[in-house]
Design a protein around this motif. Structure first.
Motif, PDB file in Angstrom:
ATOM      1  N   LYS A  32       0.755   7.501   9.950  1.00  0.00           N
ATOM      2  CA  LYS A  32       1.454   6.726  10.967  1.00  0.00           C
ATOM      3  C   LYS A  32       1.116   5.243  10.849  1.00  0.00           C
ATOM      4  N   THR A  33      -0.121   4.948  10.542  1.00  0.00           N
ATOM      5  CA  THR A  33      -0.538   3.553  10.370  1.00  0.00           C
ATOM      6  C   THR A  33       0.223   2.904   9.213  1.00  0.00           C
ATOM      7  N   ILE A  34       0.335   3.619   8.101  1.00  0.00           N
ATOM      8  CA  ILE A  34       1.043   3.078   6.938  1.00  0.00           C
ATOM      9  C   ILE A  34       2.536   2.997   7.214  1.00  0.00           C
ATOM     10  N   ALA A  35       3.113   4.019   7.855  1.00  0.00           N
ATOM     11  CA  ALA A  35       4.553   4.052   8.108  1.00  0.00           C
ATOM     12  C   ALA A  35       4.992   2.933   9.047  1.00  0.00           C
ATOM     13  N   GLU A  36       4.112   2.495   9.930  1.00  0.00           N
ATOM     14  CA  GLU A  36       4.473   1.446  10.880  1.00  0.00           C
ATOM     15  C   GLU A  36       4.257   0.036  10.335  1.00  0.00           C
ATOM     16  N   MET A  37       3.760  -0.061   9.119  1.00  0.00           N
ATOM     17  CA  MET A  37       3.569  -1.388   8.523  1.00  0.00           C
ATOM     18  C   MET A  37       4.926  -1.994   8.190  1.00  0.00           C
ATOM     19  N   ASP A  38       5.070  -3.268   8.445  1.00  0.00           N
ATOM     20  CA  ASP A  38       6.292  -3.970   8.067  1.00  0.00           C
ATOM     21  C   ASP A  38       5.931  -4.914   6.932  1.00  0.00           C
ATOM     22  N   LEU A  39       6.153  -4.443   5.718  1.00  0.00           N
ATOM     23  CA  LEU A  39       5.738  -5.221   4.556  1.00  0.00           C
ATOM     24  C   LEU A  39       6.609  -6.450   4.333  1.00  0.00           C
ATOM     25  N   PHE A  40       7.813  -6.472   4.934  1.00  0.00           N
ATOM     26  CA  PHE A  40       8.708  -7.606   4.762  1.00  0.00           C
ATOM     27  C   PHE A  40       8.682  -8.536   5.970  1.00  0.00           C
TER      28      PHE A  40
END
Length: 150
Positions: A32-40
């Motif tokens: 969940k932590t990785i999925a919620e990252m906004d890399l852009f």
């Protein structure tokens, strides 16, 4: 005394009200932590169509050790590369103007008449629109005059 000490290690704590938690502070899974990252997030529009003109893209300069095809001088090769880059940029600009233009399916469906009758099914192309071509594929252009329809 040794048995009592080892048995007390497995017994519940006498302080039952103060329970120690082993969970993470935010109670989030790693996924969940990785999925919620906004890399852009820093540049949210960097992958939008047409964003190429906002980037600092340029044709590299030919140096002393740069590849130059046999039979060409560096100036000739540089001229060819710049012409190709210009053509590529013009084509991209042409395609940007067409981006995001779509036909409404409902309007197309009603225009074809599918919702009112079956006349479209009797057509040669079964209701499909034919693509326009650059050339005349009818075959009449190379027929002799006596064979052409008038």
């Amino acid at each position: 005394a040794g048995c009592a000490a080892s048995a007390s290690a497995f017994a519940p704590s006498s302080n039952a009200g103060a329970r120690v938690s082993t969970e993470l502070f935010e109670k989030k899974s790693l996924f969940k932590t990785i999925a919620e990252m906004d890399l852009f997030a820093p540049r949210a529009d960097q992958n939008d169509y047409g964003a190429r003109k906002k980037k600092n893209l340029k044709l590299g300069e030919l140096g002393d050790k740069s590849y130059v095809p046999a039979g060409l001088t560096r100036e000739q090769y540089d001229k060819i590369r710049k012409a190709e880059a210009k053509k590529k940029a013009e084509n991209y600009e042409k395609n940007i103007k067409k981006a995001g233009i779509f036909e409404d399916f409902t309007a197309w469906y009603a225009k074809r008449g599918t919702d009112t009758n079956q006349e479209w099914a009797k057509d040669v192309n079964l209701g499909h629109r034919m693509a326009k071509t650059k050339y005349d594929w009818s075959g009449d252009s190379d027929k002799p005059l006596w064979a052409k329809k008038k």
